[in-house]
Design a protein around this motif. Sequence first.
Motif, PDB file in Angstrom:
ATOM      1  N   ILE A 236       6.936   1.145   0.360  1.00 25.67           N
ATOM      2  CA  ILE A 236       7.427   0.787   1.687  1.00 25.67           C
ATOM      3  C   ILE A 236       6.478  -0.196   2.362  1.00 25.67           C
ATOM      4  CG2 ILE A 236       7.863   1.679   4.012  1.00 25.67           C
ATOM      5  CD1 ILE A 236       8.914   4.248   2.704  1.00 25.67           C
ATOM      6  N   ALA A 237       5.173   0.094   2.323  1.00 24.95           N
ATOM      7  CA  ALA A 237       4.187  -0.785   2.966  1.00 24.95           C
ATOM      8  C   ALA A 237       4.180  -2.164   2.313  1.00 24.95           C
ATOM      9  CB  ALA A 237       2.799  -0.149   2.897  1.00 24.95           C
ATOM     10  N   ALA A 238       4.250  -2.190   0.976  1.00 24.39           N
ATOM     11  CA  ALA A 238       4.238  -3.472   0.272  1.00 24.39           C
ATOM     12  C   ALA A 238       5.489  -4.279   0.605  1.00 24.39           C
ATOM     13  CB  ALA A 238       4.151  -3.233  -1.236  1.00 24.39           C
ATOM     14  N   GLY A 239       6.629  -3.607   0.693  1.00 20.64           N
ATOM     15  CA  GLY A 239       7.870  -4.307   0.991  1.00 20.64           C
ATOM     16  C   GLY A 239       7.922  -4.893   2.379  1.00 20.64           C
ATOM     17  N   HIS A 240       7.063  -4.399   3.282  1.00 22.82           N
ATOM     18  CA  HIS A 240       7.052  -4.907   4.655  1.00 22.82           C
ATOM     19  C   HIS A 240       5.755  -5.643   4.979  1.00 22.82           C
ATOM     20  CE1 HIS A 240      10.449  -2.180   4.742  1.00 22.82           C
ATOM     21  NE2 HIS A 240      10.852  -2.810   5.824  1.00 22.82           N
ATOM     22  N   ASN A 241       5.040  -6.041   3.902  1.00 24.66           N
ATOM     23  CA  ASN A 241       3.860  -6.896   4.028  1.00 24.66           C
ATOM     24  C   ASN A 241       2.729  -6.263   4.830  1.00 24.66           C
ATOM     25  OD1 ASN A 241       3.028  -9.351   2.911  1.00 24.66           O
ATOM     26  ND2 ASN A 241       3.187 -10.402   4.872  1.00 24.66           N
ATOM     27  N   GLU A 245      -2.510  -1.340   4.266  1.00 27.48           N
ATOM     28  CA  GLU A 245      -1.926  -0.007   4.093  1.00 27.48           C
ATOM     29  C   GLU A 245      -1.402   0.164   2.673  1.00 27.48           C
ATOM     30  OE1 GLU A 245       2.014   2.246   5.758  1.00 27.48           O
ATOM     31  OE2 GLU A 245       0.717   1.286   7.252  1.00 27.48           O
ATOM     32  N   ALA A 246      -0.776  -0.863   2.139  1.00 31.82           N
ATOM     33  CA  ALA A 246      -0.256  -0.796   0.770  1.00 31.82           C
ATOM     34  C   ALA A 246      -1.390  -0.583  -0.229  1.00 31.82           C
ATOM     35  CB  ALA A 246       0.500  -2.083   0.439  1.00 31.82           C
ATOM     36  N   GLU A 247      -2.495  -1.290  -0.066  1.00 30.54           N
ATOM     37  CA  GLU A 247      -3.639  -1.126  -0.966  1.00 30.54           C
ATOM     38  C   GLU A 247      -4.180   0.295  -0.906  1.00 30.54           C
ATOM     39  OE1 GLU A 247      -4.940  -3.113  -3.156  1.00 30.54           O
ATOM     40  OE2 GLU A 247      -4.393  -5.174  -2.637  1.00 30.54           O
ATOM     41  N   ARG A 248      -4.272   0.847   0.289  1.00 37.03           N
ATOM     42  CA  ARG A 248      -4.795   2.220   0.436  1.00 37.03           C
ATOM     43  C   ARG A 248      -3.899   3.231  -0.252  1.00 37.03           C
ATOM     44  NH1 ARG A 248      -5.538   0.710   5.801  1.00 37.03           N
ATOM     45  NH2 ARG A 248      -3.814   2.055   6.467  1.00 37.03           N
ATOM     46  N   TYR A 249      -2.596   3.110  -0.031  1.00 33.35           N
ATOM     47  CA  TYR A 249      -1.677   4.070  -0.652  1.00 33.35           C
ATOM     48  C   TYR A 249      -1.638   3.894  -2.164  1.00 33.35           C
ATOM     49  CZ  TYR A 249       0.225   5.969   3.702  1.00 33.35           C
ATOM     50  OH  TYR A 249       0.375   6.628   4.896  1.00 33.35           O
ATOM     51  N   TYR A 273       3.146  -5.819  -9.746  1.00 36.86           N
ATOM     52  CA  TYR A 273       4.140  -6.720  -9.163  1.00 36.86           C
ATOM     53  C   TYR A 273       3.761  -7.084  -7.730  1.00 36.86           C
ATOM     54  CZ  TYR A 273       8.587  -9.078  -8.749  1.00 36.86           C
ATOM     55  OH  TYR A 273       9.547 -10.049  -8.604  1.00 36.86           O
ATOM     56  N   PHE A 274       3.183  -6.153  -7.007  1.00 39.54           N
ATOM     57  CA  PHE A 274       2.668  -6.411  -5.661  1.00 39.54           C
ATOM     58  C   PHE A 274       1.622  -7.527  -5.708  1.00 39.54           C
ATOM     59  CE2 PHE A 274      -0.747  -4.982  -2.588  1.00 39.54           C
ATOM     60  CZ  PHE A 274      -0.127  -5.439  -1.439  1.00 39.54           C
ATOM     61  N   TRP A 275       0.714  -7.464  -6.677  1.00 30.32           N
ATOM     62  CA  TRP A 275      -0.288  -8.519  -6.849  1.00 30.32           C
ATOM     63  C   TRP A 275       0.366  -9.829  -7.257  1.00 30.32           C
ATOM     64  CZ3 TRP A 275      -3.777  -4.847 -10.174  1.00 30.32           C
ATOM     65  CH2 TRP A 275      -4.485  -3.987  -9.320  1.00 30.32           C
ATOM     66  N   LEU A 276       1.363  -9.758  -8.114  1.00 29.30           N
ATOM     67  CA  LEU A 276       2.080 -10.955  -8.555  1.00 29.30           C
ATOM     68  C   LEU A 276       2.670 -11.696  -7.363  1.00 29.30           C
ATOM     69  CD1 LEU A 276       3.004 -12.366 -11.255  1.00 29.30           C
ATOM     70  CD2 LEU A 276       5.113 -11.054 -11.033  1.00 29.30           C
TER      71      LEU A 276
END
Length: 431
Positions: A236-241, A245-249, A273-276
């Motif tokens: 969810i965090a990654a999808g909303h940039n 927060e995304a890195e922590r989770y 894919y997040f890193w990509l």
Amino acid sequence: MRPKRLSPPVRRTARRWRTPPAITHGAEAYEGLAILEEVKGQLGFLLWQVGRDVALWASFEPEQRGNLFEPGSEAALHALLRSTGVEVQLESPLMTLVRMVGSPETARAEAVELACQYIAFWADGHGYGGTAVSFAQAAAMAVPYDAGAAYAVGRLARRRAEHSRAETWYRRSIALARQSGDWSSYALAFSGLGNLYMQRGNVPSARRFHLRALKAARRHSLRSIQGSAQHDLFVIAAGHNHLDEAERYARSAFESYGLDHPRLPALAHDIAYFWLERGHFAPALTVFEALDPHMARHEDRLVALANIVRAAAGAGERRQFDQKFDEVWDALDRDDSTAKAAEVLLELARGAAQLGETERAERAAERAVRTARARGESKELLTAESVLDSVRRTRGARGRAAEAPHPPAPEETEMFATDLVRSLNASLVIR
């Protein structure tokens, strides 16, 4: 002055939780119709009949079940079972339900529940989703205080996009679990609601339910469920940039899962894919390469290879890009029936564009458009048309120049990628 005498504390009565009812049928014309539509012939009729018998049996109190079925019902079902020639693994659970019809007053609820759960498992494995829901529901009705059985109905109904039915069973599971102290089912049901609301597109509610699942899992030391909740919150965090927060989770989910968790490869894929997407191609590439041995299904391996193509292009690994691009293209030439064909072709197009291979990029994007249109995949079609338009607009007379290289990934990202690769390799040894 005499001290004031305090009144004794008022004794509070124990809170009585109300267990909400659940929806027991979907859009079908009558209950159990999905069984007859999915399972053809005598087996379908037998499953439909015993499913109805369980529902009737469960709707009465034990002391009221004595004369529930007509004389001869057990013999008729037994003859049907013998003539049907069912698979070996279905004989025992079906016989349990046939005996229930013959002696409804002595049938054990737990045995009926287990038989229905096994039939639901069998149906799910054969792709009979409606049948699986029907028997999971029969199991939950046989033992109405079992929170885990209620959760199973919600999970199967959600997978069939029966959102209203799924939500009622998840909420029933939460209430039952709270009463019985089944904290695993309690946390899982909140997680299920989170996934359900993500399917509906209600991200704030989805995040709230996943946070409830995480809180329950932490409180009761349920590490696997804790990892799953953190994984979902990362997505969810990654999808909303929300990058920090995304890195922590992501890191928290990785630590909660450990080496032997079956979802570790899925988490590693999502992180890579997040890193990509952020342009951290080198660490993404190392993780995608480590994922290759974990991809047992042909469809999953094609997706992994397409991700390698794009990551290799971004990292400037032209030789690897060429090799994997041709491998994926040839695989699709042999069989393009995979459900993720358009998605795979889009990754090829993006990778080729990244290296300035405009002819390859245009060819892959055009094929993605044709594939998505033929399959009626509107979301993929819009994306493919956008990628194709971008390639055509930016292509010069001699082809588009390669995109400028992205800055290197932060050191902590490189270290995290190394940890993921080590864990993926180690998990292969464990299995």
